[in-house]
Scaffold this active site. Structure first.
Site, PDB file in Angstrom:
ATOM      1  N   GLU A 581       0.820  -1.206   0.000  1.00 45.77           N
ATOM      2  CA  GLU A 581       0.000   0.000   0.000  1.00 45.77           C
ATOM      3  C   GLU A 581       0.862   1.267   0.000  1.00 45.77           C
ATOM      4  O   GLU A 581       0.511   2.273  -0.609  1.00 45.77           O
ATOM      5  CB  GLU A 581      -0.937   0.009   1.210  1.00 45.77           C
ATOM      6  CG  GLU A 581      -1.902  -1.158   1.263  1.00 45.77           C
ATOM      7  CD  GLU A 581      -2.597  -1.416  -0.052  1.00 45.77           C
ATOM      8  OE1 GLU A 581      -2.873  -0.447  -0.792  1.00 45.77           O
ATOM      9  OE2 GLU A 581      -2.853  -2.582  -0.362  1.00 45.77           O
ATOM     10  N   ALA A 715     -18.033  -3.964  -8.115  1.00 46.37           N
ATOM     11  CA  ALA A 715     -18.254  -2.750  -7.329  1.00 46.37           C
ATOM     12  C   ALA A 715     -17.000  -1.898  -7.299  1.00 46.37           C
ATOM     13  O   ALA A 715     -16.879  -1.001  -6.484  1.00 46.37           O
ATOM     14  CB  ALA A 715     -18.682  -3.105  -5.909  1.00 46.37           C
ATOM     15  N   TYR A 718     -12.120  -2.788 -11.512  1.00 45.36           N
ATOM     16  CA  TYR A 718     -11.376  -3.843 -12.200  1.00 45.36           C
ATOM     17  C   TYR A 718     -12.212  -4.664 -13.177  1.00 45.36           C
ATOM     18  O   TYR A 718     -11.826  -5.761 -13.550  1.00 45.36           O
ATOM     19  CB  TYR A 718     -10.713  -4.771 -11.171  1.00 45.36           C
ATOM     20  CG  TYR A 718      -9.474  -4.162 -10.574  1.00 45.36           C
ATOM     21  CD1 TYR A 718      -8.219  -4.439 -11.088  1.00 45.36           C
ATOM     22  CD2 TYR A 718      -9.562  -3.272  -9.512  1.00 45.36           C
ATOM     23  CE1 TYR A 718      -7.081  -3.864 -10.560  1.00 45.36           C
ATOM     24  CE2 TYR A 718      -8.432  -2.687  -8.973  1.00 45.36           C
ATOM     25  CZ  TYR A 718      -7.193  -2.979  -9.500  1.00 45.36           C
ATOM     26  OH  TYR A 718      -6.069  -2.395  -8.978  1.00 45.36           O
TER      27      TYR A 718
END
Length: 800
Positions: A581, A715, A718
């Site tokens: 991240e 949602a 991708y």
């Protein structure tokens, strides 16, 4: 981005609208059964109502699960913080019908978003007030727009910034502090937001003005970044329906509105289904094998989740509550000796959101049907082609890469399964000849412990959050010449566990900021791990008109919280997740691109955006880096050298199986968006089973409904893009091989290569095509050799 559940992610790479989107989206959610296992924005690289980005989730496989950090010791704030405006020179907002700027924090002028002050009842009046004013501003700009940078691009960026920031705050709070009231407010105002974004994306005056810039004599004098912005705006406008006739445009807009509703409902169903499951255990024999950290969390959950009667639950005596939240689910699958418990929990996990009021099956079919209709309206054969229009790859190239990696992984995965069968049989396991999905992680851990003499739970004390973060920040200083200092108290936060940091350059000047939200909060927080942007670097949005506005990012994780007096002690995979991240955040924060629409993570093709995050994971295996973070939290003892060597050796453990898992997700995604016919002879689950025959050594259960929780593609950002994880993995492995070529033990060479990486991959943002940026760093085009070598699959040939 990684995630234990396919949590969403949007990462636009689209025009102004895409910019907005991307702003909401960089979720990094890593999903992993296998033990390997933005915040919204304020600026926008492209604008596509399609996604007000969400965030980039990490791959559903990942070597670490998507947990993250713990509460670190509080420290003094960054003294030399230069404030910046969230909307700079954007027009002031009109008064809300039910709430004035003085009382509605969404309408106030602020340097950092008022996350602590925004409530559900601020959403509808605040967003509608902003939309009303921006509608007027757009109309005025359209009436006098000129094909020039000062008269087109900069005004658009300024107008949109207020909405991007405000919607970003709201959307972020829904991800980290969900409530029925907030959901309801967003549901009511979302159609207004989508309508505005469609209005913007389909503006003929803006479309014609961008085309005029492209055809003007001044075109050759524009910078790479400016040309990229113009080209992406034109392409995105077409993808947003600007060229459609009135009746087709009306149909297109209805599709966009419905898709927004369906995606939101899909994710809410996943969250609610995850929260719904809870198994209370009172007999310790039923959870034999669970490590102390998991027992502590389960007891803590029992205290907080059960309404009454278990306030005194303890790790030693229980009772214990097992949930489907990542920090609870994974330890059960890896360590619980009770096979029936593993089966029950596994079954609950892979059937989430597939029954009753929370059933996502029909929602998936509707989403796929509408995406297909949308593609046809735009002149494409299928939605996968629409998706690829803004990516590096084509459908054929993506499928080609997946097949190449599948064939290189298959035999190794088959051998992985044989190894598990033989090992479990040698241990006297009754299920040895009939291993099922709920057995794989359990016996994989036992085999890993036997083969490498590594017990991940026993390593936790060496990876305390404060030490991991100190080591990560030291690595960033060595590679990229930056200092990261705590700045708690400078910016409002949404939870007391959230940390705030200031990033400084070598002169001590602030260049960026970021929030860090480490712990799992199942009752209100979306699963997974992700990075998102709060605001992007931008010259046009400078508060003083001279210095560019500085970028701000979020890192959000779902790590096991501290239990009792112990700090959050991490598994090695959790360490990898934090590094992952942080890689996303670095690309956002260290950008030197002043054009806001292509700065940081904006404007970067979706299939290249995982390069920095996956690149950073490699440093977890770098000896000096690992030894700097691996200090026992009580004694200060450094991780023994022999244990480090075992970790290194175990890096390729079950690499074939882990690779196949990602390939399966990516292949199902492409199949559903290119070949599947809603309402045809095959169901979505038939497609999943068919693809699994070539991508899973053990086929899924007949009742497997994993697709009902595949938020990445239903949602998130991708859709027809999950292959991006493998595509970018090729890029990231090859990029890290530049450091290997320079010599990882040569500090000067590593620093020089790190500087070059910062000046190219991290600095250029979306201002240059990602292939050009990669070649500028590496000196050649990318090769998959490094990835296969790192995974121990280079010499493997396939027979499947």
């Amino acid at each position: 981005m990684r995630s234990m559940d396919p949590t969403h992610a949007y990462l636009p790479n689209r025009g102004l609208i895409g910019a907005i989107l991307i702003a909401n989206m960089l979720m990094a959610a890593r999903l992993s059964f296998s033990i390997k296992p933005l915040v919204l924005c304020s600026s926008y690289p492209r604008i596509s109502h399609k996604h007000f980005p969400k965030s980039r989730p990490c791959p559903l496989w990942s070597s670490s699960f998507s947990f993250c950090l713990q509460k670190l010791h509080r420290s003094p704030t960054c003294p030399s913080v230069a404030p910046f405006s969230s909307h700079s020179s954007a027009p002031s907002m009109a008064t809300a019908p039910q709430s004035t700027p003085e009382v509605n924090p969404l309408l106030q002028d602020f340097d950092f978003p008022p996350f602590d002050a925004v409530k559900a009842d601020h959403v509808i009046p605040g967003i509608r007030t902003i939309l009303s004013q921006l509608e007027n501003d757009l109309t005025e700009l359209e009436s006098k727009v000129e094909p020039s940078w000062p008269k087109l691009v900069e005004p658009l960026e300024k107008i949109l910034d207020k909405l991007i920031v405000a919607w970003g705050v709201v959307n972020h709070l829904k991800s980290v502090k969900d409530s029925p009231e907030l959901r309801s407010a967003i549901e009511e105002v979302q159609p207004d937001k989508v309508k505005f974004m469609l209005r913007l994306g389909q503006s003929k005056p803006f479309y014609n003005a961008f085309k005029a810039i492209q055809e003007s004599p001044e075109w050759p004098t524009l910078s790479h970044a400016q040309k990229r912005i113009v080209e992406s705006q034109i392409k995105e406008a077409v993808l947003e329906g600007v060229s459609l006739e009135d009746d087709k445009k009306e149909h297109f807009n209805k599709i966009q509105q419905e898709l927004a509703k369906l995606s939101q409902k899909f994710e809410e169903n996943v969250l609610d289904a995850t929260k719904k499951f809870g198994k209370l255990i009172t007999d310790k024999k039923e959870i034999e094998g669970l490590p102390a950290t998991a027992l502590g969390l389960a007891a803590q959950t029992a205290v907080s989740k059960v309404s009454s009667g278990h306030e005194n639950a303890t790790a030693e005596n229980g009772p214990w509550m097992i949930t489907l939240d990542a920090p609870s689910y994974l330890p059960v699958m890896q360590h619980a000796r009770n096979r029936s418990l593993r089966k029950e929990v596994y079954h609950a996990y892979v059937t989430r959101a597939s029954s009753g009021d929370l059933d996502n099956t029909e929602i998936i079919d509707q989403i796929l049907k509408l995406r297909s209709e949308k593609a046809k309206l735009l002149g494409y054969n299928n939605y996968a082609e629409v998706s690829m229009a803004t990516k590096m790859a084509t459908v054929d190239k993506a499928e080609g890469l997946l097949e190449k990696l599948r064939s290189a992984s298959w035999d190794a995965a088959v051998q992985d399964m044989e190894d598990l069968k033989n090992f479990s049989k040698s241990q006297g396991a009754a299920e040895a000849d009939d291993l099922n999905h709920w057995d794989l992680n359990f016996w994989s851990e036992r085999l890993r412990e036997s083969k490498y003499d590594i017990n991940e739970e026993e390593l936790r004390p060496f990876f305390s959050l404060p030490k991991v973060m100190d080591g990560l920040f030291s690595l960033a200083k060595m590679l990229f010449g930056i200092d990261i200092e705590p700045a708690d108290g400078l910016a409002p936060v949404w939870n007391s566990d959230v940390r705030f940091y200031c990033v400084k350059d070598s002169t001590g000047s602030p260049i960026a900021y970021f929030y860090f939200d480490p712990y799992s909060r199942p009752s209100e927080k979306r699963g997974g791990a992700w990075m998102d942007e709060v605001v992007a670097r931008s010259r046009a949005l400078s508060r003083d008109g001279t210095k560019a506005r500085l970028p701000i990012a979020h890192m959000v994780c779902n790590q096991t919280p501290p239990v009792g007096s112990k700090p959050s002690l991490m598994t090695f995979r959790e360490v990898e997740t934090v590094f992952h991240e942080f890689g996303h955040a670095l690309q956002h924060m260290l950008t030197k691109q002043d054009e806001g629409l292509v700065s940081g993570i904006r404007g970067i093709e979706w299939d290249a955006v995982e390069l920095p995050s996956q690149f950073m994971e490699n440093w977890c295996y770098h000896r000096d880096t690992l030894m700097s973070i691996a200090k026992h939290y009580e004694t200060g003892e450094t991780l023994p050298e022999d244990v480090y060597l075992k970790l290194l050796a175990a890096r390729t453990f079950r690499a074939g199986s882990l690779s196949l898992r990602q390939i399966k997700f990516a292949t199902v995604d492409l199949e559903l968006h290119s070949k599947y016919v809603p309402g045809g002879s095959e169901t979505i689950y038939d497609v999943d089973q068919r693809v699994s025959k070539r991508t899973q050594v053990i086929p899924p259960l007949p009742e497997d409904r994993f697709l009902c929780s595949f938020s990445h593609i239903f949602a998130g950002g991708y859709a027809a893009g999950y292959y991006s994880y493998k595509w970018a993995e090729v890029l990231s492995a090859d990029a890290f091989s530049a450091f290997e070529d320079a010599g990882l033990d040569d500090k000067k060479a590593v620093e020089e290569t790190g500087k070059k990486f910062r000046e190219t991959i991290l600095a250029l943002g979306g201002g240059k095509a990602p292939l050009e940026v990669f070649v500028e760093f590496r000196g050649r085009e990318p090769s998959p050799e490094a990835l296969l070598r790192h995974n121990g699959l280079l010499s493997v040939t396939a027979s499947a």
